[in-house]
Design a protein around this motif. Structure first.
Motif, PDB file in Angstrom:
ATOM      1  N   LYS A 196       0.821  -1.204   0.000  1.00 54.55           N
ATOM      2  CA  LYS A 196       0.000   0.000   0.000  1.00 54.55           C
ATOM      3  C   LYS A 196       0.859   1.260   0.000  1.00 54.55           C
ATOM      4  CE  LYS A 196      -4.187  -1.892   2.124  1.00 54.55           C
ATOM      5  NZ  LYS A 196      -5.227  -1.687   3.155  1.00 54.55           N
ATOM      6  N   SER A 197       0.279   2.332  -0.509  1.00 59.67           N
ATOM      7  CA  SER A 197       0.960   3.620  -0.565  1.00 59.67           C
ATOM      8  C   SER A 197       0.954   4.288   0.809  1.00 59.67           C
ATOM      9  CB  SER A 197       0.284   4.517  -1.596  1.00 59.67           C
ATOM     10  OG  SER A 197      -1.071   4.745  -1.230  1.00 59.67           O
ATOM     11  N   LEU A 198       1.442   5.528   0.863  1.00 58.55           N
ATOM     12  CA  LEU A 198       1.592   6.224   2.145  1.00 58.55           C
ATOM     13  C   LEU A 198       0.247   6.548   2.790  1.00 58.55           C
ATOM     14  CD1 LEU A 198       3.689   7.461   4.087  1.00 58.55           C
ATOM     15  CD2 LEU A 198       3.447   9.602   2.818  1.00 58.55           C
ATOM     16  N   GLY A 199      -0.717   7.055   2.003  1.00 57.03           N
ATOM     17  CA  GLY A 199      -2.019   7.428   2.554  1.00 57.03           C
ATOM     18  C   GLY A 199      -1.915   8.563   3.555  1.00 57.03           C
ATOM     19  N   ILE A 200      -2.929   8.680   4.401  1.00 50.50           N
ATOM     20  CA  ILE A 200      -2.871   9.692   5.457  1.00 50.50           C
ATOM     21  C   ILE A 200      -1.945   9.215   6.571  1.00 50.50           C
ATOM     22  CG2 ILE A 200      -5.128  10.733   4.988  1.00 50.50           C
ATOM     23  CD1 ILE A 200      -6.268   8.990   7.228  1.00 50.50           C
ATOM     24  N   THR A 201      -1.313  10.169   7.241  1.00 47.52           N
ATOM     25  CA  THR A 201      -0.386   9.853   8.319  1.00 47.52           C
ATOM     26  C   THR A 201      -0.673  10.770   9.500  1.00 47.52           C
ATOM     27  OG1 THR A 201       1.295  11.474   7.666  1.00 47.52           O
ATOM     28  CG2 THR A 201       1.356   9.312   6.561  1.00 47.52           C
ATOM     29  N   LYS A 202       0.050  10.558  10.573  1.00 50.18           N
ATOM     30  CA  LYS A 202      -0.104  11.441  11.738  1.00 50.18           C
ATOM     31  C   LYS A 202       0.263  12.865  11.377  1.00 50.18           C
ATOM     32  CE  LYS A 202       1.452  12.002  16.531  1.00 50.18           C
ATOM     33  NZ  LYS A 202       2.312  11.462  17.621  1.00 50.18           N
ATOM     34  N   GLU A 203       1.289  13.033  10.560  1.00 50.18           N
ATOM     35  CA  GLU A 203       1.752  14.360  10.150  1.00 50.18           C
ATOM     36  C   GLU A 203       0.824  14.976   9.109  1.00 50.18           C
ATOM     37  OE1 GLU A 203       4.406  17.576  10.366  1.00 50.18           O
ATOM     38  OE2 GLU A 203       4.761  15.682  11.416  1.00 50.18           O
ATOM     39  N   TYR A 204       0.298  14.118   8.210  1.00 44.75           N
ATOM     40  CA  TYR A 204      -0.524  14.591   7.089  1.00 44.75           C
ATOM     41  C   TYR A 204      -1.849  13.829   7.088  1.00 44.75           C
ATOM     42  CZ  TYR A 204       4.098  16.276   5.783  1.00 44.75           C
ATOM     43  OH  TYR A 204       5.325  16.875   5.792  1.00 44.75           O
ATOM     44  N   ALA A 205      -2.752  14.271   7.945  1.00 44.68           N
ATOM     45  CA  ALA A 205      -4.039  13.585   8.102  1.00 44.68           C
ATOM     46  C   ALA A 205      -5.147  14.228   7.274  1.00 44.68           C
ATOM     47  CB  ALA A 205      -4.447  13.571   9.580  1.00 44.68           C
ATOM     48  N   SER A 206      -4.858  15.358   6.644  1.00 38.56           N
ATOM     49  CA  SER A 206      -5.837  16.042   5.802  1.00 38.56           C
ATOM     50  C   SER A 206      -5.112  16.681   4.627  1.00 38.56           C
ATOM     51  CB  SER A 206      -6.596  17.110   6.600  1.00 38.56           C
ATOM     52  OG  SER A 206      -5.697  18.119   7.054  1.00 38.56           O
ATOM     53  N   GLN A 207      -5.888  17.221   3.682  1.00 41.66           N
ATOM     54  CA  GLN A 207      -5.349  17.827   2.465  1.00 41.66           C
ATOM     55  C   GLN A 207      -4.462  16.851   1.689  1.00 41.66           C
ATOM     56  OE1 GLN A 207      -4.022  22.040   2.733  1.00 41.66           O
ATOM     57  NE2 GLN A 207      -4.207  21.764   4.944  1.00 41.66           N
ATOM     58  N   VAL A 208      -4.854  15.572   1.704  1.00 42.13           N
ATOM     59  CA  VAL A 208      -4.092  14.541   1.008  1.00 42.13           C
ATOM     60  C   VAL A 208      -4.932  13.968  -0.131  1.00 42.13           C
ATOM     61  CG1 VAL A 208      -3.065  12.232   1.197  1.00 42.13           C
ATOM     62  CG2 VAL A 208      -2.693  13.920   3.014  1.00 42.13           C
ATOM     63  N   VAL A 209      -4.366  13.925  -1.321  1.00 47.22           N
ATOM     64  CA  VAL A 209      -5.002  13.288  -2.471  1.00 47.22           C
ATOM     65  C   VAL A 209      -4.033  12.248  -3.023  1.00 47.22           C
ATOM     66  CG1 VAL A 209      -5.780  13.595  -4.859  1.00 47.22           C
ATOM     67  CG2 VAL A 209      -6.465  15.238  -3.096  1.00 47.22           C
ATOM     68  N   GLU A 210      -4.565  11.061  -3.299  1.00 43.77           N
ATOM     69  CA  GLU A 210      -3.775  10.017  -3.950  1.00 43.77           C
ATOM     70  C   GLU A 210      -4.441   9.633  -5.269  1.00 43.77           C
ATOM     71  OE1 GLU A 210      -1.148   7.475  -0.946  1.00 43.77           O
ATOM     72  OE2 GLU A 210      -3.262   6.918  -0.889  1.00 43.77           O
TER      73      GLU A 210
END
Length: 254
Positions: free
Chosen positions: A90-104
């Motif tokens: 699986k790809s990175l997805g959302i993380t603790k650092e980047y939990a919003s404003q993420v598009v894959e």
């Protein structure tokens, strides 16, 4: 050097294919083996872009990188990264650092098959990749890539392009340059510790792999002492691979 999940901070080139790009880290060197069978120690870089069907493009920050902390800012803020099957299932997805404003954007055979917003990591197609964007990069992906679109990715490494490299692996600080010990080694891991280093002779045809263990028989070396050792052993250029914890050298017969 690896992060907590076992992924490299540095670059990895395997049989001429980029597995992981070099992180944007000041002073971090890499070891490369060219197609001419010469060893090179250099500060490798990475440049790339994603090109949409409408002709627009966006800079590509890296390939198969988790979050890390370069000298200026954070690695993924407003950045576009690419994830191939070498990264995992699986790809990175959302993380603790980047939990919003993420598009894959999931791409298979150069065609967009899915666009995802603020979700867990997507499955990476065996014959494709996932584009991960945050902030400005996420907005670009959402505005310019739709399901069914064709997409192109271009990237290169410097100072030796991928068609010049057979293998490469990221290291740490340069210890010896042009037959001289580096006077101000940076970045540093101070103190006497177990160390792993590699040196290259002037003609680039011999590699010197050195480990300094930490045990009741060895207190380790400082980075400056390691640099002098690599020079004394015949290195024209040398870099510190790792140091500060344990180290082991394994040898395998041809």
């Amino acid at each position: 050097r690896m992060d907590q999940k076992g992924l490299p901070f540095g670059m990895v080139v395997r049989d001429g294919q980029l597995v992981s790009s070099m992180g944007h880290l000041d002073g971090w060197m890499s070891l490369g083996i060219t197609t001419e069978r010469e060893a090179k120690i250099a500060q490798f870089g990475f440049q790339g872009q994603v090109i949409a069907m409408d002709g627009s493009s966006f800079p590509l920050r890296g390939v198969n990188k988790e979050e890390y902390y370069p000298s200026h800012g954070t690695s993924h803020l407003n950045q576009l990264n690419l994830y191939t099957p070498d990264f995992g299932k699986k790809s990175l997805g959302i993380t603790k650092e980047y939990a919003s404003q993420v598009v894959e954007v999931v791409v298979e055979d150069h065609q967009v098959i899915e666009v995802r917003r603020n979700q867990e990591g997507a499955g990476i197609p065996a014959n494709g990749y996932v584009l991960w964007g945050h902030g400005k990069a996420a907005q670009y992906l959402f505005d310019h890539l739709k399901v069914g679109d064709e997409v192109a990715v271009q990237y290169t490494v410097t100072p030796y392009d991928l068609d010049q490299l057979e293998q490469a692996i990221g290291g740490h600080a340069r210890l010896v340059k042009a037959g001289q010990v580096v006077s101000k080694i940076y970045p540093r891991v101070d103190g006497r510790h177990p160390r792993t280093a590699v040196g290259v002779t002037q003609e680039g045809k011999q590699l010197l792999f050195v480990t300094v263990e930490g045990s009741k028989y060895s207190r380790g070396l400082t980075m400056d002492e390691l640099a002098q050792l690599m020079l004394d052993l015949g290195s024209y250029d040398a870099l510190n691979f790792d140091g500060g914890g344990s180290t082991t050298l394994a040898a395998q017969r041809l």
